[in-house]
Design a protein around this motif. Structure first.
Motif, PDB file in Angstrom:
ATOM      1  N   LEU A 188      19.401  35.782  17.041  1.00 60.08           N
ATOM      2  CA  LEU A 188      20.355  37.055  16.564  1.00 60.08           C
ATOM      3  C   LEU A 188      21.601  36.913  15.994  1.00 60.08           C
ATOM      4  CD1 LEU A 188      18.915  39.246  19.391  1.00 60.08           C
ATOM      5  CD2 LEU A 188      17.908  38.933  17.073  1.00 60.08           C
ATOM      6  N   GLY A 189      22.152  35.751  15.574  1.00 59.47           N
ATOM      7  CA  GLY A 189      23.527  35.540  14.919  1.00 59.47           C
ATOM      8  C   GLY A 189      24.451  35.021  16.142  1.00 59.47           C
ATOM      9  N   ASP A 190      25.714  34.585  15.492  1.00 59.46           N
ATOM     10  CA  ASP A 190      26.968  34.172  16.312  1.00 59.46           C
ATOM     11  C   ASP A 190      26.639  32.895  16.909  1.00 59.46           C
ATOM     12  OD1 ASP A 190      28.384  36.577  15.761  1.00 59.46           O
ATOM     13  OD2 ASP A 190      28.935  36.904  17.752  1.00 59.46           O
ATOM     14  N   PHE A 191      26.538  31.927  15.912  1.00 60.36           N
ATOM     15  CA  PHE A 191      26.473  30.563  16.228  1.00 60.36           C
ATOM     16  C   PHE A 191      27.638  29.600  16.482  1.00 60.36           C
ATOM     17  CE2 PHE A 191      23.297  31.683  12.684  1.00 60.36           C
ATOM     18  CZ  PHE A 191      22.145  31.769  13.507  1.00 60.36           C
ATOM     19  N   THR A 192      28.591  30.091  16.125  1.00 55.52           N
ATOM     20  CA  THR A 192      29.919  29.250  16.291  1.00 55.52           C
ATOM     21  C   THR A 192      31.108  30.021  16.894  1.00 55.52           C
ATOM     22  OG1 THR A 192      30.900  30.308  14.275  1.00 55.52           O
ATOM     23  CG2 THR A 192      29.508  28.383  13.742  1.00 55.52           C
ATOM     24  N   ASP A 193      32.091  29.437  16.981  1.00 60.96           N
ATOM     25  CA  ASP A 193      33.362  29.984  17.783  1.00 60.96           C
ATOM     26  C   ASP A 193      33.177  30.078  19.252  1.00 60.96           C
ATOM     27  OD1 ASP A 193      34.192  30.399  15.090  1.00 60.96           O
ATOM     28  OD2 ASP A 193      33.662  32.430  15.085  1.00 60.96           O
ATOM     29  N   ARG A 194      34.372  29.798  19.770  1.00 65.60           N
ATOM     30  CA  ARG A 194      34.637  29.515  21.206  1.00 65.60           C
ATOM     31  C   ARG A 194      34.146  28.550  21.936  1.00 65.60           C
ATOM     32  NH1 ARG A 194      32.975  35.886  21.877  1.00 65.60           N
ATOM     33  NH2 ARG A 194      34.874  36.733  21.288  1.00 65.60           N
ATOM     34  N   GLY A 195      32.749  27.963  21.702  1.00 62.28           N
ATOM     35  CA  GLY A 195      32.076  26.801  22.291  1.00 62.28           C
ATOM     36  C   GLY A 195      32.405  25.461  21.343  1.00 62.28           C
ATOM     37  N   GLY A 258      38.276  32.879  18.644  1.00 66.36           N
ATOM     38  CA  GLY A 258      37.747  31.767  19.174  1.00 66.36           C
ATOM     39  C   GLY A 258      37.278  30.585  18.324  1.00 66.36           C
ATOM     40  N   GLY A 259      37.659  30.892  16.813  1.00 67.15           N
ATOM     41  CA  GLY A 259      37.487  29.584  16.119  1.00 67.15           C
ATOM     42  C   GLY A 259      37.960  28.295  16.390  1.00 67.15           C
TER      43      GLY A 259
END
Length: 414
Positions: A188-195, A258-259
């Motif tokens: 459902l999206g949001d693979f990147t950023d923060r982690g 969170g990039g």
């Protein structure tokens, strides 16, 4: 400063322990269905004027106290000058310079949850692994897949958690390869950023797409607001864009939200092509799949094909302001919560089809009003997706960025 746009702060650390930030500080407008009126900022712990959680963003933060600790102040050293390494797009020393959070933003009244409890995921469905090594880019099977349908919530760079959750559901083997035969899997999206490893997550999803197709199933993905943000930061960097808060830039917003610099450094042309072609909306077995719990999709088309075509045409253009506006709209949240929530979900279902919306984007603890705070409340135990809005909506973001759970669930939920 309006609550639609909040940016930019100091650069975030490249990697680190699990981030405490649960919601996007930029463009987090609340829709009219939410308690407290349209687009009010949340000033509670971990959000708005309180900073990014009591322990700082990504644990270590920027020195001793992390980014945006109590009172919204960022203490310690700020990373700087790293933007010169990003694929030649950024000038040396490019940093976030616009105004930060508004400490005087009005607070939100407590939200009293009235929705059904979250659902336990239950036992996974096992499937035999495909025989032989798959072709790197196989053609889809001629026969339509007939296997079970699964959805994956927001990953945000937590590759280890993703592999563990997929393995638990029998979708991958111990080595992270597709083992679910003709099953169907939607991210459902949001693979990147923060982690710590967003590019690793993208690589895994692309790998599983090829392997699933070779086995007669499929693995597909939606475009989230963080995909739009990453692509915009890569393409437009510090180029000014028009925002309701004044002059903005994708790079500053990406850093604030969170990039991770190591993701940007490893972003390659094939990643960009793949991300740019992701659909924004899909319909599967009567499930309307979206990333964001917003009705803003209706502003981009009256049908699923029209929405996806509009977004793809926009990403193929040089309209930086249009990119920014699309990112801002798809960062809105909470449209299906509260008394007006069922009507908002019904509006989308009437336009695009299906009988239930399945989305990510907004962590379940915030939807239920049970997010951990500074009052000593323990973190909510996430057992599965959250069904709400008179059972017209399913939330799939288990809050992996806030010590929650990365959710992989079989649909439909009963």
């Amino acid at each position: 400063m309006t609550p639609e746009d909040r940016f930019p702060g100091p650069e975030l650390p490249e990697t680190g322990p699990r981030a405490r930030l649960a919601l996007d500080p930029l463009s987090y407008g609340y829709e009219s269905g939410d308690h407290g009126g349209p687009q009010q900022p949340w000033a509670g712990p971990g959000y708005g004027g309180q900073g990014h959680g009591s322990q700082g963003h990504s644990g270590q933060g920027h020195g001793g106290q992390g980014h945006g600790g109590p009172g919204g102040a960022a203490e310690g050293a700020v990373h700087s000058g790293e933007s010169s390494t990003v694929r030649g797009w950024f000038e040396a020393g490019g940093g976030a310079t616009a105004s930060g959070f508004d400490p005087d933003a009005p607070g939100r009244p407590p939200f009293e949850p009235t929705d059904p409890p979250t659902l336990d995921l239950g036992a996974p469905v096992s499937a035999a692994p495909p025989a032989g090594a798959p072709d790197p880019l196989p053609e889809p099977a001629d026969t339509a897949p007939v296997g079970p349908l699964y959805a994956v919530g927001d990953v945000h760079g937590y590759l280890g958690e993703l592999r563990a959750a997929l393995y638990e559901q029998g979708l991958v083997d111990a080595d992270g390869h597709w083992s679910a035969a003709r099953s169907r899997l939607w991210f459902l999206g949001d693979f990147t950023d923060r982690g710590p490893d967003g590019i690793g997550v993208i690589d895994l999803v692309m790998q599983l797409a090829a392997e699933a197709a070779a086995a007669g199933g499929y693995c597909r993905a939606l475009m989230g607001n963080h995909e739009l943000l990453l692509l915009g930061a890569h393409r437009y960097a510090d180029e000014p864009v028009q925002s309701s808060a004044g002059t903005a830039s994708f790079l500053a917003a990406w850093r604030l939200n969170g990039g991770q610099q190591n993701d940007m450094d490893r972003l390659e042309p094939h990643h960009i092509r793949w991300l740019s072609r992701l659909p924004a909306v899909a319909l599967e077995d009567g499930h309307l799949l979206l990333h964001s719990d917003t009705t803003a999709y209706l502003e981009y088309g009256a049908s699923i094909d029209e929405v996806n075509d509009t977004v793809h045409e926009l990403l193929a253009s040089d309209d930086a302001d249009g990119w920014w506006d699309c990112f801002r709209r798809f960062t809105r949240r909470f449209a299906f919560r509260g008394e007006a929530g069922p009507a908002a979900a019904g509006e989308l279902l009437e336009a695009y089809g299906g009988h239930r919306v399945v989305h990510g984007h907004s962590p379940i603890p915030y939807l239920t009003g049970e997010a951990p705070g500074e009052d000593g409340r323990p973190p909510l135990r996430i057992t599965g997706p959250h069904v709400y809005a008179d059972e017209l909506a399913v939330a799939m973001d288990g809050g992996v960025t806030m010590d929650g759970r990365l959710l992989v669930a079989r649909l439909p939920l009963e």
